[in-house]
Design a protein around this motif. Structure first.
Motif, PDB file in Angstrom:
ATOM      1  N   GLY A 137       0.040   3.340  -5.539  1.00 18.28           N
ATOM      2  CA  GLY A 137       0.582   4.728  -6.154  1.00 18.28           C
ATOM      3  C   GLY A 137       0.666   4.639  -7.560  1.00 18.28           C
ATOM      4  O   GLY A 137       0.400   3.553  -8.040  1.00 18.28           O
ATOM      5  N   PRO A 138       1.127   5.553  -8.247  1.00 17.93           N
ATOM      6  CA  PRO A 138       1.493   5.516  -9.589  1.00 17.93           C
ATOM      7  C   PRO A 138       2.465   4.346 -10.015  1.00 17.93           C
ATOM      8  O   PRO A 138       3.364   4.279  -9.587  1.00 17.93           O
ATOM      9  CB  PRO A 138       2.066   6.939  -9.984  1.00 17.93           C
ATOM     10  CG  PRO A 138       1.619   7.998  -8.788  1.00 17.93           C
ATOM     11  CD  PRO A 138       1.806   7.017  -7.543  1.00 17.93           C
ATOM     12  N   GLY A 139       1.774   3.689 -11.030  1.00 18.05           N
ATOM     13  CA  GLY A 139       2.428   2.515 -11.549  1.00 18.05           C
ATOM     14  C   GLY A 139       2.636   1.261 -10.726  1.00 18.05           C
ATOM     15  O   GLY A 139       2.950   0.261 -11.263  1.00 18.05           O
ATOM     16  N   ASP A 140       2.148   1.173  -9.546  1.00 22.43           N
ATOM     17  CA  ASP A 140       1.894   0.152  -8.695  1.00 22.43           C
ATOM     18  C   ASP A 140       1.256  -0.801  -9.249  1.00 22.43           C
ATOM     19  O   ASP A 140       1.478  -2.078  -9.321  1.00 22.43           O
ATOM     20  CB  ASP A 140       1.645   0.539  -7.207  1.00 22.43           C
ATOM     21  CG  ASP A 140       2.378   1.359  -6.443  1.00 22.43           C
ATOM     22  OD1 ASP A 140       3.780   1.232  -6.610  1.00 22.43           O
ATOM     23  OD2 ASP A 140       1.933   1.816  -5.333  1.00 22.43           O
ATOM     24  N   ALA A 141       0.046  -0.768  -9.685  1.00 20.67           N
ATOM     25  CA  ALA A 141      -0.816  -1.936 -10.407  1.00 20.67           C
ATOM     26  C   ALA A 141      -0.194  -2.467 -11.474  1.00 20.67           C
ATOM     27  O   ALA A 141      -0.333  -3.574 -11.692  1.00 20.67           O
ATOM     28  CB  ALA A 141      -2.269  -1.083 -10.732  1.00 20.67           C
ATOM     29  N   ALA A 142       0.244  -1.679 -12.099  1.00 20.31           N
ATOM     30  CA  ALA A 142       1.011  -2.380 -13.561  1.00 20.31           C
ATOM     31  C   ALA A 142       2.292  -3.098 -12.957  1.00 20.31           C
ATOM     32  O   ALA A 142       2.455  -4.251 -13.505  1.00 20.31           O
ATOM     33  CB  ALA A 142       1.595  -1.163 -14.554  1.00 20.31           C
ATOM     34  N   ALA A 143       3.075  -2.716 -12.116  1.00 17.47           N
ATOM     35  CA  ALA A 143       4.373  -3.416 -11.567  1.00 17.47           C
ATOM     36  C   ALA A 143       3.542  -4.626 -10.900  1.00 17.47           C
ATOM     37  O   ALA A 143       4.266  -5.618 -11.325  1.00 17.47           O
ATOM     38  CB  ALA A 143       5.047  -2.527 -10.487  1.00 17.47           C
ATOM     39  N   ARG A 144       2.547  -4.516 -10.109  1.00 19.60           N
ATOM     40  CA  ARG A 144       2.104  -5.640  -9.380  1.00 19.60           C
ATOM     41  C   ARG A 144       1.556  -6.962 -10.564  1.00 19.60           C
ATOM     42  O   ARG A 144       1.706  -7.936 -10.268  1.00 19.60           O
ATOM     43  CB  ARG A 144       0.867  -5.403  -8.583  1.00 19.60           C
ATOM     44  CG  ARG A 144       0.395  -6.606  -7.905  1.00 19.60           C
ATOM     45  CD  ARG A 144      -0.442  -6.054  -6.676  1.00 19.60           C
ATOM     46  NE  ARG A 144      -1.276  -6.971  -5.798  1.00 19.60           N
ATOM     47  CZ  ARG A 144      -2.425  -7.424  -6.135  1.00 19.60           C
ATOM     48  NH1 ARG A 144      -3.066  -7.234  -7.138  1.00 19.60           N
ATOM     49  NH2 ARG A 144      -2.776  -8.543  -5.241  1.00 19.60           N
TER      50      ARG A 144
END
Length: 219
Positions: free
Chosen positions: A197-204
């Motif tokens: 979802g939104p932001g998930d890739a950056a957080a990961r």
């Protein structure tokens, strides 16, 4: 902002690298006694020089009500937050525990710049700083330079004030479960990739990077 040891930036380069890719935040200015602070969302250009922490450049409309209090209290805070996600509790349960025992939480990156604000009124200096700000957001060009008393923007200079924010201290936080066991972190990372979802890739990405470069990883 509370910063636990496991959420702190690993080094100065970490927050500098992150801030270099961010240019929108909220400027907090102390209000009058008994009044809340002014909080102004705004674009800014961060420059790593001069001084140990650099400076930020921004501009606001002259009728903005925060100017009076800013001049009375020039120590301000520029807060930048991004790469945030909500992590459901059932993702974080300790190994061997029921999934319902997991604690919901938030992941996010935040950098707070404590600044001394300098209000720029000189037309030539204002124009130069505005042109630097536009060059940051539009490196491809396409907008005429600001020149005092010259079209198309010269007459508009009087309607704005430019802020040069001298950064005197920095607080940085990367809250990505650095205190959790590796198996829990890996499970959350897998769920983030699946949810996408939104932001998930950056957080990961932050979670993976900090797990690989943190004090524990370094031995």
């Amino acid at each position: 902002m509370l910063i636990h040891p496991w959420d702190a930036a690993h080094d100065e380069g970490e927050w500098r690298s992150w801030l270099a890719a961010h240019d929108f935040g909220q400027l907090a200015v102390n209000g009058a006694p008994g009044e809340p602070p002014w909080v102004q969302p705004m674009h800014f250009r961060y420059e790593p020089d001069p001084g140990p922490y650099g400076q930020a450049i921004a501009h606001l409309a002259r009728p903005n009500p925060l100017w009076h209090d800013l001049e009375q209290h020039p120590v301000v805070l520029l807060s930048v937050v991004d790469d945030y996600v909500y992590v459901p509790g059932h993702w974080t349960a300790p190994e061997g525990s029921p999934s319902t025992h997991g604690t919901p939480t938030s992941y996010y990156a935040a950098v707070q710049l404590r600044c001394t604000a300098h209000v720029v009124e000189d037309p030539e200096e204002k124009a130069a700083l505005l042109n630097r700000q536009v060059a940051h957001f539009q490196p491809e060009g396409g907008t005429a330079e600001v020149r005092p008393a010259e079209p198309p923007f010269g007459r508009m200079l009087a309607g704005i004030r430019v802020l040069r924010l001298e950064v005197t201290d920095v607080r940085a936080k990367f809250k990505y479960a650095g205190n959790k066991p590796q198996d829990v972190q890996e499970r959350v990372s897998a769920h983030l990739a699946e949810r996408d979802g939104p932001g998930d890739a950056a957080a990961r990405s932050h979670q993976t990077r900090r797990r690989a470069t943190g004090p524990t990883a370094a031995g």
